[in-house]
Design an enzyme around this catalytic site. Structure first.
Site, short mmCIF file in Angstrom:
data_model
loop_
_atom_site.label_atom_id
_atom_site.label_comp_id
_atom_site.label_asym_id
_atom_site.label_seq_id
_atom_site.Cartn_x
_atom_site.Cartn_y
_atom_site.Cartn_z
N GLU A 146 3.33 7.53 -12.78
CA GLU A 146 3.58 7.40 -11.33
C GLU A 146 5.03 7.74 -10.97
OE1 GLU A 146 1.20 4.17 -9.18
OE2 GLU A 146 1.47 3.30 -11.15
N SER B 46 -1.97 4.33 -9.11
CA SER B 46 -2.13 5.58 -8.36
C SER B 46 -3.38 6.35 -8.79
CB SER B 46 -0.90 6.49 -8.49
OG SER B 46 0.17 5.93 -7.77
N ASP C 167 -5.96 -5.40 -3.70
CA ASP C 167 -7.00 -4.41 -3.39
C ASP C 167 -8.39 -5.02 -3.60
OD1 ASP C 167 -4.83 -2.74 -3.17
OD2 ASP C 167 -5.35 -1.43 -4.84
N GLU D 206 -7.81 -5.56 -7.77
CA GLU D 206 -6.57 -5.66 -8.55
C GLU D 206 -5.41 -6.07 -7.66
OE1 GLU D 206 -4.41 -2.27 -9.58
OE2 GLU D 206 -4.85 -1.23 -7.71
N ASN E 153 -1.27 -5.17 -7.05
CA ASN E 153 -0.16 -4.25 -7.34
C ASN E 153 1.14 -4.96 -7.00
OD1 ASN E 153 -1.49 -1.49 -7.95
ND2 ASN E 153 -2.60 -2.30 -6.20
N SER F 255 2.15 4.70 2.95
CA SER F 255 1.66 3.59 2.12
C SER F 255 1.16 2.40 2.93
CB SER F 255 2.74 3.12 1.16
OG SER F 255 3.00 4.11 0.19
P1 ATP Z 1 -3.29 1.75 -7.24
O1 ATP Z 1 -2.68 3.02 -6.76
O2 ATP Z 1 -3.88 0.96 -6.12
O3 ATP Z 1 -2.43 0.98 -8.15
P2 ATP Z 1 -5.04 2.00 -9.57
O4 ATP Z 1 -4.70 3.21 -10.33
O5 ATP Z 1 -4.55 0.70 -10.07
O6 ATP Z 1 -4.61 2.21 -8.06
P3 ATP Z 1 -7.73 1.06 -8.84
O7 ATP Z 1 -7.24 0.49 -7.59
O8 ATP Z 1 -8.30 0.12 -9.84
O9 ATP Z 1 -6.64 2.00 -9.52
O10 ATP Z 1 -8.85 2.15 -8.54
C1 ATP Z 1 -8.56 3.30 -7.75
C2 ATP Z 1 -9.68 3.56 -6.76
O11 ATP Z 1 -10.90 3.88 -7.45
C3 ATP Z 1 -10.06 2.37 -5.90
O12 ATP Z 1 -9.18 2.28 -4.80
C4 ATP Z 1 -11.49 2.74 -5.50
O13 ATP Z 1 -11.52 3.76 -4.51
C5 ATP Z 1 -12.02 3.34 -6.78
N1 ATP Z 1 -12.64 2.31 -7.64
C6 ATP Z 1 -12.06 1.74 -8.73
N2 ATP Z 1 -12.89 0.88 -9.33
C7 ATP Z 1 -14.04 0.89 -8.62
C8 ATP Z 1 -15.29 0.21 -8.75
N3 ATP Z 1 -15.51 -0.65 -9.75
N4 ATP Z 1 -16.25 0.47 -7.83
C9 ATP Z 1 -16.02 1.35 -6.81
N5 ATP Z 1 -14.88 2.02 -6.63
C10 ATP Z 1 -13.88 1.81 -7.53
MG MG Z 2 -5.75 0.00 -6.35
MG MG Z 3 -3.18 -0.61 -9.21
MG MG Z 4 -0.46 0.47 -8.19
#
Ligand code: ATP
Ligand code: MG
Ligand code: MG
Ligand code: MG
Length: 356
Positions: free
Chosen positions: A15, A189, A299, A313, A315, A324
């Site tokens: 990221e 991300s 989230d 999750e 953040n 954002s």
């Molecule tokens: P962030 O940028 O918020 O830190 P991240 O890389 O930690 O993102 P997540 O928030 O876990 O990732 O997942 C990214 C996206 O994927 C979610 O916002 C959602 O759109 C989709 N997603 C993830 N897990 C699921 C799930 N179990 N069911 C449906 N959609 C999901």
């Molecule tokens: Mg997320």
């Molecule tokens: Mg995240």
């Molecule tokens: Mg994040």
């Protein structure tokens, strides 16, 4: 005298680029009467520099041209950054630090540990909460233990996947089915995340996630809307209004987050009032379960049809770019971006005093 605020940007995670955008945005919105900004860049290889150039040159990746090699010693007697100009050693005092870093080695407690050792107050969660928030498996375990709703998931190591591929794939198919989501346990991300529809995609997705982490989480896919809530505070955290994401793609992936201008953020989310309240309450509960400090963006998945809400999750250093959700949700809740940054720094100082 303005408070000397170190703003950390870049970093070693997938990221890095998002951090450049977030940090530039933070630096542009901070009140220069109250804060003297000390921009500190970390390269993808983990080298530290004191940046002396224009904020606009941070995002285009040219910031190294105008920087001095620097280190942040863990020894508290320096209380700041050591940097080198033509062989001469200089010290820049830091009254507080805002680590605008996302992902591992930034958002995961490592930088926070260094700042603890250096005895410098910093914005956001402490070491343990940062580490737990970064790790989607630990987060889920704690949320589940506290009785908060989460989606079914499985965990595998990279070694298990490469050593027992057939068993791993069958396990996922029987216990979670398709579609499912394959993710590196520690990242953000949406880097390294795939929505998987069949065995071929599953293999590719597990290979991809294994490039980013030794631990892989696979989740049942929920047919849902993405909704998010910003939380702010130390002892008595409060929740913003709730926002909804309408990604221009199949899910909220990296492209949809930062590149696709067709992605829309709906603030407030188009949900019944009682659902908004339920999500806000859950956000504060999840924040307290992880013992977060300062800020976090929580989230959620809002399941279509049933209206069930699941915590996805937390953040602990959410995005701070101009698009954002974290600052936008606060703006919609009556807290302007500049004031939000001031509040975050106040919370950092308050927490520091509480501990020392
Ligand atoms: P962030 O940028 O918020 O830190 P991240 O890389 O930690 O993102 P997540 O928030 O876990 O990732 O997942 C990214 C996206 O994927 C979610 O916002 C959602 O759109 C989709 N997603 C993830 N897990 C699921 C799930 N179990 N069911 C449906 N959609 C999901
Ligand atoms: Mg997320
Ligand atoms: Mg995240
Ligand atoms: Mg994040």
């Amino acid at each position: 005298m303005p408070l000397k605020l170190g703003v950390l940007f870049g970093g070693q995670s997938g990221e890095h680029e998002v951090s450049l955008m977030s940090a530039a945005s933070v630096m542009k919105n901070i009140d220069r009467q109250k804060f003297e900004i000390i921009p500190i860049g970390i390269t993808k290889n983990g080298h530290w520099y004191l940046y002396k150039g224009d904020i606009d040159d941070i995002q285009n990746g040219n910031w190294l041209d105008n920087s001095y090699k620097a280190i942040l010693p863990p020894d508290p007697s320096y209380h700041g950054l050591i940097y080198f100009v033509n062989g001469e050693i200089k010290i820049e005092r830091l009254d507080a630090v805002f680590p605008v870093l996302h992902g591992p080695r930034g958002e995961d407690g490592t930088i926070q540990g260094l700042l603890e050792l250096a005895n410098i107050p910093y914005v956001g969660a402490g070491v343990t909460s940062s580490a737990v928030g970064m790790d989607k498996v630990f987060t889920k375990k704690l949320l589940e233990h506290a009785g908060l709703p989460i989606v079914p998931y499985l965990v595998f190591t990279k070694k298990q996947w490469y050593g027992q591929s057939e068993d791993v794939a069958e396990n996922i198919e029987t216990r979670l089915g398709y579609p499912n989501f394959v993710k590196p346990a520690n990242l953000g991300s949406s880097v390294g995340i795939t929505k998987v529809h069949d065995r071929v995609e599953l293999t590719e997705a597990l290979n991809l996630a294994a490039r980013y982490d030794r631990k892989i989480i696979v989740e049942k896919s929920i047919n849902c809307k993405d909704v998010e809530c910003s939380v702010l505070g130390n002892e008595n955290p409060r929740a913003s209004t709730v926002g909804e994401i309408m990604p221009a793609r199949e899910f909220y992936d990296y492209q949809a987050k930062y590149c696709d201008t067709a992605t829309r953020l709906l603030i407030p989310a188009q949900l019944p009032d009682e659902k908004i309240e339920e999500i806000r309450t859950l956000a504060v509960k999840a924040y307290k379960v992880l013992d977060c400090q300062g800020m976090a963006r929580v989230d959620f998945f809002y399941e279509n049809g049933t209206g069930n809400v699941y915590v996805n999750e937390l953040n602990t250093i959410p995005g701070f770019t101009h698009v954002s959700m974290y600052p936008k949700l606060w703006e919609a809740s009556g807290l302007a971006y500049g004031k939000l940054l001031e509040d975050l720094i106040d919370l950092a100082l308050e927490r520091f005093q509480d501990v020392h």
